[in-house]
Design a protein around this motif. Structure first.
Motif, PDB file in Angstrom:
ATOM      1  N   ASP A  20       0.814  -1.210   0.000  1.00  0.00           N
ATOM      2  CA  ASP A  20       0.000   0.000   0.000  1.00  0.00           C
ATOM      3  C   ASP A  20       0.851   1.266   0.000  1.00  0.00           C
ATOM      4  N   LEU A  21       2.101   1.156   0.495  1.00  0.00           N
ATOM      5  CA  LEU A  21       2.989   2.337   0.498  1.00  0.00           C
ATOM      6  C   LEU A  21       3.555   2.546  -0.906  1.00  0.00           C
ATOM      7  N   THR A  22       3.628   3.782  -1.295  1.00  0.00           N
ATOM      8  CA  THR A  22       4.155   4.114  -2.634  1.00  0.00           C
ATOM      9  C   THR A  22       5.604   4.581  -2.501  1.00  0.00           C
ATOM     10  N   LYS A  23       6.391   4.011  -3.367  1.00  0.00           N
ATOM     11  CA  LYS A  23       7.808   4.405  -3.378  1.00  0.00           C
ATOM     12  C   LYS A  23       7.926   5.745  -4.118  1.00  0.00           C
ATOM     13  N   VAL A  24       8.328   6.762  -3.373  1.00  0.00           N
ATOM     14  CA  VAL A  24       8.429   8.117  -3.977  1.00  0.00           C
ATOM     15  C   VAL A  24       9.913   8.481  -4.131  1.00  0.00           C
ATOM     16  N   ARG A  25      10.253   8.783  -5.351  1.00  0.00           N
ATOM     17  CA  ARG A  25      11.654   9.211  -5.622  1.00  0.00           C
ATOM     18  C   ARG A  25      11.650  10.730  -5.776  1.00  0.00           C
ATOM     19  N   PHE A  26      12.314  11.398  -4.843  1.00  0.00           N
ATOM     20  CA  PHE A  26      12.331  12.869  -4.859  1.00  0.00           C
ATOM     21  C   PHE A  26      13.510  13.387  -5.710  1.00  0.00           C
ATOM     22  N   TYR A  27      13.184  14.279  -6.577  1.00  0.00           N
ATOM     23  CA  TYR A  27      14.231  15.003  -7.323  1.00  0.00           C
ATOM     24  C   TYR A  27      14.209  16.435  -6.808  1.00  0.00           C
ATOM     25  N   ILE A  28      15.143  16.708  -5.899  1.00  0.00           N
ATOM     26  CA  ILE A  28      15.121  18.020  -5.244  1.00  0.00           C
ATOM     27  C   ILE A  28      16.334  18.826  -5.670  1.00  0.00           C
ATOM     28  N   LYS A  29      16.082  19.983  -6.211  1.00  0.00           N
ATOM     29  CA  LYS A  29      17.184  20.864  -6.637  1.00  0.00           C
ATOM     30  C   LYS A  29      17.612  21.692  -5.432  1.00  0.00           C
ATOM     31  N   GLY A  30      18.707  21.296  -4.841  1.00  0.00           N
ATOM     32  CA  GLY A  30      19.217  22.000  -3.662  1.00  0.00           C
ATOM     33  C   GLY A  30      20.658  21.587  -3.456  1.00  0.00           C
ATOM     34  N   SER A  31      21.118  21.625  -2.229  1.00  0.00           N
ATOM     35  CA  SER A  31      22.494  21.196  -1.978  1.00  0.00           C
ATOM     36  C   SER A  31      22.515  19.673  -1.786  1.00  0.00           C
ATOM     37  N   THR A  32      23.617  19.140  -1.378  1.00  0.00           N
ATOM     38  CA  THR A  32      23.733  17.676  -1.256  1.00  0.00           C
ATOM     39  C   THR A  32      22.930  17.145  -0.068  1.00  0.00           C
ATOM     40  N   ASP A  33      22.818  17.950   0.995  1.00  0.00           N
ATOM     41  CA  ASP A  33      22.055  17.501   2.165  1.00  0.00           C
ATOM     42  C   ASP A  33      20.613  17.985   2.038  1.00  0.00           C
ATOM     43  N   ILE A  34      19.710  17.032   2.074  1.00  0.00           N
ATOM     44  CA  ILE A  34      18.283  17.366   1.953  1.00  0.00           C
ATOM     45  C   ILE A  34      17.549  16.859   3.207  1.00  0.00           C
ATOM     46  N   PHE A  35      16.818  17.743   3.805  1.00  0.00           N
ATOM     47  CA  PHE A  35      15.997  17.362   4.971  1.00  0.00           C
ATOM     48  C   PHE A  35      14.527  17.417   4.544  1.00  0.00           C
ATOM     49  N   ILE A  36      13.808  16.304   4.787  1.00  0.00           N
ATOM     50  CA  ILE A  36      12.388  16.245   4.389  1.00  0.00           C
ATOM     51  C   ILE A  36      11.541  15.949   5.626  1.00  0.00           C
ATOM     52  N   LYS A  37      10.510  16.756   5.782  1.00  0.00           N
ATOM     53  CA  LYS A  37       9.552  16.540   6.877  1.00  0.00           C
ATOM     54  C   LYS A  37       8.189  16.277   6.243  1.00  0.00           C
ATOM     55  N   LEU A  38       7.597  15.151   6.575  1.00  0.00           N
ATOM     56  CA  LEU A  38       6.306  14.789   5.992  1.00  0.00           C
ATOM     57  C   LEU A  38       5.277  14.720   7.123  1.00  0.00           C
ATOM     58  N   ASP A  39       4.275  15.540   7.010  1.00  0.00           N
ATOM     59  CA  ASP A  39       3.217  15.599   8.033  1.00  0.00           C
ATOM     60  C   ASP A  39       3.818  15.773   9.427  1.00  0.00           C
ATOM     61  N   GLY A  40       4.812  16.603   9.523  1.00  0.00           N
ATOM     62  CA  GLY A  40       5.437  16.908  10.818  1.00  0.00           C
ATOM     63  C   GLY A  40       6.470  15.901  11.272  1.00  0.00           C
ATOM     64  N   GLU A  41       6.712  14.851  10.470  1.00  0.00           N
ATOM     65  CA  GLU A  41       7.689  13.830  10.857  1.00  0.00           C
ATOM     66  C   GLU A  41       8.933  13.975   9.975  1.00  0.00           C
ATOM     67  N   LEU A  42      10.087  14.008  10.594  1.00  0.00           N
ATOM     68  CA  LEU A  42      11.354  14.121   9.839  1.00  0.00           C
ATOM     69  C   LEU A  42      11.676  12.752   9.237  1.00  0.00           C
ATOM     70  N   LEU A  43      11.839  12.716   7.937  1.00  0.00           N
ATOM     71  CA  LEU A  43      12.124  11.450   7.253  1.00  0.00           C
ATOM     72  C   LEU A  43      13.636  11.204   7.237  1.00  0.00           C
ATOM     73  N   PRO A  44      14.006   9.929   7.088  1.00  0.00           N
ATOM     74  CA  PRO A  44      15.444   9.648   6.952  1.00  0.00           C
ATOM     75  C   PRO A  44      16.019  10.395   5.741  1.00  0.00           C
ATOM     76  N   MET A  45      17.320  10.708   5.824  1.00  0.00           N
ATOM     77  CA  MET A  45      17.927  11.498   4.737  1.00  0.00           C
ATOM     78  C   MET A  45      18.164  10.615   3.519  1.00  0.00           C
ATOM     79  N   SER A  46      17.215  10.594   2.650  1.00  0.00           N
ATOM     80  CA  SER A  46      17.309   9.816   1.419  1.00  0.00           C
ATOM     81  C   SER A  46      16.347  10.426   0.427  1.00  0.00           C
ATOM     82  N   ASN A  47      16.655  10.267  -0.837  1.00  0.00           N
ATOM     83  CA  ASN A  47      15.747  10.842  -1.833  1.00  0.00           C
ATOM     84  C   ASN A  47      14.663   9.816  -2.222  1.00  0.00           C
ATOM     85  N   ILE A  48      14.783   8.612  -1.670  1.00  0.00           N
ATOM     86  CA  ILE A  48      13.746   7.604  -1.943  1.00  0.00           C
ATOM     87  C   ILE A  48      12.997   7.333  -0.629  1.00  0.00           C
TER      88      ILE A  48
END
Lengths: 225, 218
Positions: A20-48
Motif C-alpha cells: 500500500d505504500l508508494t515508493k516516492v523518488r524525490f528530485y530536489i534541486k538544492g544542496s547535497t544535504d536534503i531534509f524532508i519533513k512529511l506531516d510533521g515527521e522528519l524522514l530519513p535522509m534519502s531521496n527515496i
C-alpha cells in the motif's frame, strides 16, 4: 492444517499492507544535504521514501536554501517521482557577493603587492648579473667599433632591455613591498563574510565562513585572519 | 607577518648583493717617457683591481688586454690613454701618458784598459748585408795609454745619427798604428733582444774593454 492456513493468510495480509505504500523518488534541486519533513515527521535522509498514498504536507530544507512548504498527493502506485526546486536563500547570495568582494580586496591589497614584490625580488639578481655582463660587452663592442672597424652588433639593444628589466625589478619590489606594508593594517581589519542559517527542523546553526588560506568557504569553523 | 619577514630578509640580501663593494679600479702606467721605434715593444700596465683594460693611442690605434704589443714605425710624440674597467665596466679609471718613440742611436764608445795604439777603430757591422747595409766605422786618435772607468777613452758618435738596428750586429775593435790595423776583438749582439745600455765587448787579450752606449733621439 487450519493453523498453517491461518498463518499463511496473516503473512499475506502483512504483504498486502506493505504494498500500500508508494515508493516516492524525490528530485530536489538544492544542496547535497536534503531534509524532508512529511506531516510533521522528519524522514530519513534519502531521496527515496515510502509514503502512504494520499494528501500529505511536506516541508523540504537544504542548507543555503529557503524552507519549502507544500502539499503532495501520493497516488496509489508502486513508485512515483516528485520534483521540488528549492529557492536559494537571499542571504546566501549576498554572502557569495560579499565573498567575491572580500577576495578581490585581499588580492588587491595583499596578494598582488606580494606577488609584485616577490617577482621583482626574483628578477633583480638575474637582471643585475646579466646587466653587468652586457654592459661589459657593450663597452668592448663600442671600443672595437671605434678602433677595429668592427660592425656594431645588438649589444646596445640587449643592454637596454636588461637594464629596463633591472629597474623594473627594483621598482616592482619597492612598490609591492610599500603597498603591502601600507595596507597591512587595512587587510587585518577587513571583515570576513559569514553566512549563518538555522536548520528549521533540528534548529542547528549552519555557518559558512571564509578560509583565506585555501580561498574556499568552510562550514562550521571560524578562523580569524 | 612571517611572509613580511621573509620579504624583508630577501630585500636585504638583494640590497647587499647589489651594494657588494667591488673596489674601484686603479689605472696605472709607468713605462718611462721614451719607447723604441721600429721594433715590436711590449707596454705593461701597473693597474690594479680591474677586469679588463683598453689602450687608446693618439695615432688612432687601440687594443684591449693586460698589455700591449705594438710597433711605432715613425719617431715622434705619442700619448696613450689607459682605461681600467671593473664591476661590469660600470666603474673605470683612466690614466694618460705622453711619450716619445725613437729609434736607438749610438751615443759613444768608451774604452778602458791599457792600449799601445795611437788610435782606435770601432766598427759596427751587419752580419749579412744584402744591400750594402749601414755599417759604421769610427777612428779616433789619442788612444795610447791607460784608461780607467773614470777617465775612459771615448769615441763620440752623437750627434751624428747612427741607428742601432734591431738586428744582429757585430761590434769590432781595432787598434791602429799608421796604416796598419790590429784586430783586438769582436762580439755579435742581437739588438732585437739586447736592450742593455751599455753593451760590453772584451778584447781577445783581455787588456781592453769597450762599452757601447746608445740613446734615444729625444
Amino acid at each position: 492444517m487450519p493453523r498453517i492456513l491461518l498463518l499463511f493468510f496473516f503473512f499475506l495480509q502483512l504483504g498486502l499492507s506493505a504494498q500500500d505504500l508508494t515508493k516516492v523518488r524525490f528530485y530536489i534541486k538544492g544542496s547535497t544535504d536534503i531534509f524532508i519533513k512529511l506531516d510533521g515527521e522528519l524522514l530519513p535522509m534519502s531521496n527515496i521514501q515510502r509514503i502512504a498514498p494520499g494528501e500529505h504536507k511536506i516541508e523540504v530544507w537544504s542548507p543555503t536554501y529557503n524552507l519549502h512548504k507544500s502539499s503532495i498527493n501520493i497516488p496509489n502506485k508502486d513508485s512515483v517521482g516528485h520534483f521540488i526546486e528549492l529557492k536559494q536563500d537571499r542571504a546566501y547570495i549576498d554572502y557569495m557577493f560579499a565573498k567575491d568582494e572580500f577576495n578581490q580586496k585581499i588580492f588587491v591589497r595583499r596578494t598582488a603587492p606580494l606577488l609584485l614584490a616577490g617577482a621583482g625580488a626574483i628578477l633583480i639578481p638575474f637582471a643585475y648579473v646579466m646587466r653587468k655582463n652586457l654592459h661589459e660587452e657593450l663597452i668592448l663592442e663600442d671600443f672595437k667599433v671605434e678602433y677595429f672597424n668592427a660592425s656594431r652588433g645588438s649589444g646596445q639593444s640587449r643592454y637596454n632591455t636588461v637594464n629596463a628589466l633591472f629597474f623594473v625589478g627594483i621598482g616592482a619590489t619597492i612598490v609591492g613591498t610599500s603597498v603591502f606594508l601600507a595596507l597591512r593594517e587595512n587587510v587585518k581589519h577587513l571583515a570576513k563574510p559569514v553566512y549563518i542559517q538555522q536548520n528549521p527542523f533540528t534548529l542547528d546553526d549552519f555557518k559558512l565562513s571564509y578560509n583565506s588560506i585555501n580561498r574556499s568557504p568552510e562550514i562550521g569553523v571560524k578562523l580569524s585572519f | 607577518m612571517k611572509m613580511t619577514k621573509h620579504l624583508f630578509i630577501l630585500s636585504l640580501i638583494t640590497s647587499l648583493i647589489l651594494s657588494s663593494c667591488e673596489r674601484k679600479p686603479d689605472a696605472c702606467l709607468d713605462f718611462g717617457d721614451a719607447l723604441e721605434a721600429g721594433t715590436t715593444i711590449r707596454i705593461e700596465s701597473c693597474s690594479d683591481n680591474y677586469e679588463f683594460l683598453t689602450w687608446e693611442f693618439n695615432d688612432g690605434r687601440g687594443q684591449v688586454g693586460d698589455y700591449v704589443e705594438r710597433q711605432f714605425d715613425k719617431e715622434g710624440s705619442y700619448s696613450v690613454l689607459l682605461t681600467a674597467y671593473s664591476d661590469g665596466a660600470y666603474r673605470s679609471d683612466e690614466v694618460s701618458q705622453d711619450f716619445k718613440a725613437s729609434f736607438r742611436y749610438i751615443d759613444r764608445f768608451e774604452i778602458i784598459g791599457e792600449s799601445g795604439f795611437p788610435s782606435m777603430e770601432v766598427r759596427v757591422e751587419e752580419e749579412y748585408t744584402s744591400s750594402g747595409g749601414d755599417d759604421g766605422r769610427w777612428t779616433v786618435a789619442g788612444s795610447d795609454g791607460t784608461f780607467t772607468a773614470d777617465a775612459p777613452f771615448q769615441v763620440l758618435v752623437w750627434p751624428d745619427l747612427f741607428r742601432v738596428m734591431p738586428t744582429s750586429r757585430t761590434l769590432q775593435l781595432y787598434g791602429r798604428q799608421g796604416l796598419s790595423r790590429t784586430f783586438l776583438g769582436e762580439q755579435k749582439f742581437n739588438f732585437q733582444s739586447v736592450k742593455d745600455n751599455p753593451v760590453t765587448l772584451e778584447s781577445e787579450d783581455g787588456k781592453l774593454q769597450m762599452k757601447m752606449y746608445w740613446r734615444y733621439k729625444y
